[in-house]
Design an enzyme around this catalytic site. Structure first.
Site, PDB file in Angstrom:
ATOM      1  N   GLU A 241      48.299  73.074  49.359  1.00  5.46           N
ATOM      2  CA  GLU A 241      49.384  72.277  49.921  1.00  5.46           C
ATOM      3  C   GLU A 241      50.623  73.083  50.310  1.00  5.46           C
ATOM      4  OE1 GLU A 241      49.691  68.818  50.563  1.00  5.46           O
ATOM      5  OE2 GLU A 241      47.512  68.919  50.369  1.00  5.46           O
TER       6      GLU A 241
ATOM      7  N   SER B 249      25.934  24.346  18.608  1.00  5.35           N
ATOM      8  CA  SER B 249      25.840  24.170  17.150  1.00  5.35           C
ATOM      9  C   SER B 249      26.630  25.204  16.364  1.00  5.35           C
ATOM     10  CB  SER B 249      24.365  24.217  16.724  1.00  5.35           C
ATOM     11  OG  SER B 249      23.673  23.097  17.243  1.00  5.35           O
TER      12      SER B 249
END
Length: 694
Positions: A130, A396
């Protein structure tokens, strides 16, 4: 001789300008004309002189114009003494019980690291690709700018940028991203200011902790966790090159989107590092030989369900998050991995044939601390938390609250009820197998999940009483107080259901499942600490012990046999809703309470899946791993029923006198229709009267 002298005397005056003859005079004029043609009279010379003059004029005016533009746009900035790099958005670091990272949350998604803390390959790779003159320029790189302009002109478009890392930092944290002359001028000014204000290492660290790396990751720590599932402290050379390569086009090159493109760009970075002498031949060859990183399309791992829950709970505890925080949770990373892998393996194996797509797992200790939570099959595919957010019918698995209510109003585990067709307010409950077994104890009725007896017990205790007990134990969802709640028709979350079961496991004390243990600032200042002192007793010790004994029979003799763990007493309850749309198993040992749910998000039926099958199997496999190396302990109450049922005859059958009494009970009760007006202790009193009791 005379002639020669005469000639010499005639020529001499011409050298000094006097008495010149015709010939010398012509020679002198000829020489003057020749000099004029080689300089001032040369067209090329005139062009060069013109260009030189007007070039200087243009340069002066150009300098004035540039200075004017700089002054004009610079004047639109705030005063220099008001310039400051804004604080990085706060990060929330969420950690497990062993201090390991669960996740980072916040707008950045990762904590800030200094250059010394992160892998040295990361700054090297970023500088190489960069801004190779980063450590030598003053914030703006004229050489790089000129090279970029030349490259762009040659290609007829913008293919290379001339911004330095310092300029990119100024753009990212101080300015807008608009591609205008004004913004570029201000960017250059602020870059120069940054170079004056901070050291090179500080600038580079600020840049690396703020820059976007794609896929929602800001900063190197977030990106490392996102793509490699590791800290930026541990990134390798090849991984650092991949991260640096993303800066060119973070979304397009993300390894979550295009692994091959990301790796191709990483190799360009490695070549740049090699050309600049940062790495050697062998290092470059090794890094280039690595397999492309294939990251999931979203954050992956079940621990992210936990991180999401923490973020939802954090603000009510500490207010607005305006600084970096560390949240210490109750999550056991080993148990979390075991729960996730167990669920995924079971669904991968059985999902297609059983037509089941999703599942959830929760594990809670005796204090209510959540040790593991898996909110779905794959967080990357769906972030919906089926363990904590979803509310489904428990079937249940709700019955233990009904039986606990029955014990509280005076019934015993050995109390007898008649399993026979029954109608309650125009509702006729049926057993799962559509068969009836006649008189049986409450222990056996719970073990075999008999619907008719559970419905009777609801009406005896009253639906409102059962609802109150469920809420007392920790169910927070609204429950409709009617007879069908015995079959778990009201929706609850798996987390609250599992938490309520923990009241049986710990001997009768209410727990509120919790994840957050403490919250501190990044500097260690405490902001919140969970206080678990003085838990509330919600069940008597005898009821809790009897419920444990009864629920243990579900696993040893009833519908939950698949949940048995060698060497451990296990108690629990299965649950299956109509058409197998939901299937659950919630159970516990003396060490841990866990709940498992499987089903489909669209509520479509599974293929004959019941709570005693796939959920109980998942529960078993997870709990076996969870109890590996843990010393076995008995359940609270030792698994023994304090008030045992009548002893059977020597041949294993019930004594004849009791058979007769049960027969009479079956004939006398319940009435044809048992409604809310039925006395809630009618059947218990009738049986006691038949047995000669009060």
């Amino acid at each position: 001789m005379a002639k020669k002298k005469n000639q010499r005397s005639r020529t001499e005056p011409s050298l000094f300008g006097g008495g010149a003859t015709a010939k010398p005079s012509k020679k002198k004029k000829g020489g003057g004309r020749k000099k004029s043609r080689s300089s001032a009279g040369n067209p090329l010379f005139r062009v060069l002189r013109f260009l030189s003059y007007w070039g200087c004029v243009a340069a002066v005016w150009g300098t004035i114009a540039v200075a004017g533009i700089v002054i004009y746009y610079g004047a639109k900035l705030p005063p220099v003494d008001e310039w400051a790099v804004p604080e990085r958005a706060p990060n929330v670091k969420i950690v497990a019980t062993d201090g390991s990272l669960i996740a980072n949350r916040g707008s950045t998604g990762g904590e800030a690291l200094s250059l010394d803390e992160m892998s040295p390959y990361i700054p090297m790779a970023v500088v190489a690709i960069e801004d190779r003159r980063f450590y030598s320029h003053f914030g703006v790189d004229p050489i790089g700018l000129a090279r970029a302009m030349a490259t762009n002109i040659a290609h007829g478009g913008v293919v290379q940028g001339g911004s330095t890392l310092t300029q990119q930092l100024a753009k990212n944290v101080l300015l807008s991203h608009a591609q205008t002359l004004e913004r570029k001028v201000q960017e250059a000014l602020m870059a120069i200011w940054l170079e004056h204000k901070y050291t090179k290492d500080q600038i580079l660290a600020m840049y690396l902790n703020r820059v976007y790396f794609g896929s929602g990751a800001y900063g190197v720590e977030a990106a490392s966790q996102r793509y490699f599932n590791k800290s930026a402290r541990d990134v390798t050379l090849g991984e650092a090159a991949l991260l640096a390569g993303l800066l060119k086009a973070p979304s397009r090159l993300s390894p979550a989107r295009d692994p091959e493109a990301a790796e191709e760009r990483a190799q360009v970075v490695l070549s740049a590092m090699h050309d600049q002498g940062m790495i050697g031949d062998s290092d470059m060859a090794t890094a280039m030989a690595r397999e492309p990183t294939r990251a999931p399309s979203y954050w992956s791992g079940a621990e992210n369900y936990v991180a999401d829950m923490v973020m939802r709970q954090l603000k009510p505890l500490v207010g607005e998050v305006d600084q970096d925080l560390v949240v210490y949770t109750t999550l056991d990373p080993g148990l979390e991995r075991d729960a996730e892998t167990t669920l995924q393996a079971a669904l991968d194996k059985n999902g297609a044939k059983d037509r089941v797509e999703q599942g959830a797992v929760v594990a809670i200790d005796a204090t209510g601390a959540i040790r593991a939570l898996v909110g779905g099959r794959d967080y990357a595919e769906s972030q919906y938390n089926r363990a904590a957010t979803a509310r489904r019918q428990p079937g249940s698995a709700f019955k233990p609250f009904v039986y606990a209510a029955a014990l509280e109003i005076g019934d015993r585990p050995g109390s007898v009820r008649n399993d026979a067709p029954i109608t309650i307010d125009n509702w006729t409950p049926e057993n799962y197998e559509k068969t009836y077994s006649g008189p049986m104890t409450l222990t056996n009725a719970l073990a075999h999940s008999v619907n008719t007896i559970a419905a009777q017990l609801v009406m005896e205790a009253s639906p409102g009483y059962v609802v109150d007990l469920a809420h007392r134990l920790g169910i927070s969802s609204d429950i409709t107080p009617n007879a069908s709640l015995a079959l778990g028709t009201s929706e609850v979350s798996l987390l609250e259901l599992t938490g309520a079961y923990t009241a049986f496991m710990n001997g009768g004390f209410k727990v509120t499942p919790y994840l957050i243990e403490t919250v501190e600032t990044d500097a260690g200042k405490p902001l919140y600490r969970n206080d678990r002192a003085n838990p509330q007793r919600v069940l008597s010790s005898q009821v809790a012990a009897n419920m444990n004994g009864m629920l243990m029979h579900v696993v040893t003799d009833g519908t939950g046999r698949a949940a048995q763990i060698p060497g451990w007493q296990v108690a629990g309850k299965t649950g299956t809703t109509q058409s197998s749309r939901d299937a659950l198993f919630v159970g516990f040992t003396a060490n841990l309470t866990a709940g498992v749910w499987v089903g489909n998000d669209d509520n479509s039926p599974m293929k004959s899946v019941t709570g005693g099958k796939l959920p109980a199997e998942i529960w078993h496999d997870f709990m076996v791993k969870a109890h590996k190396g843990v010393k076995s302990e008995p359940l609270y109450g030792g698994g023994r029923i304090i008030d045992p049922q009548p002893a059977p005859a020597a041949n294993g059958n019930t004594p004849d006198t009791l058979v007769e009494l049960l027969g009479r009970l079956g004939n006398e009760t319940p009435p044809a229709n048992v409604g809310e007006s039925q006395p809630k202790q009618h059947k218990r009193r009738t049986l006691m009267q038949l047995l000669g009791g009060g």
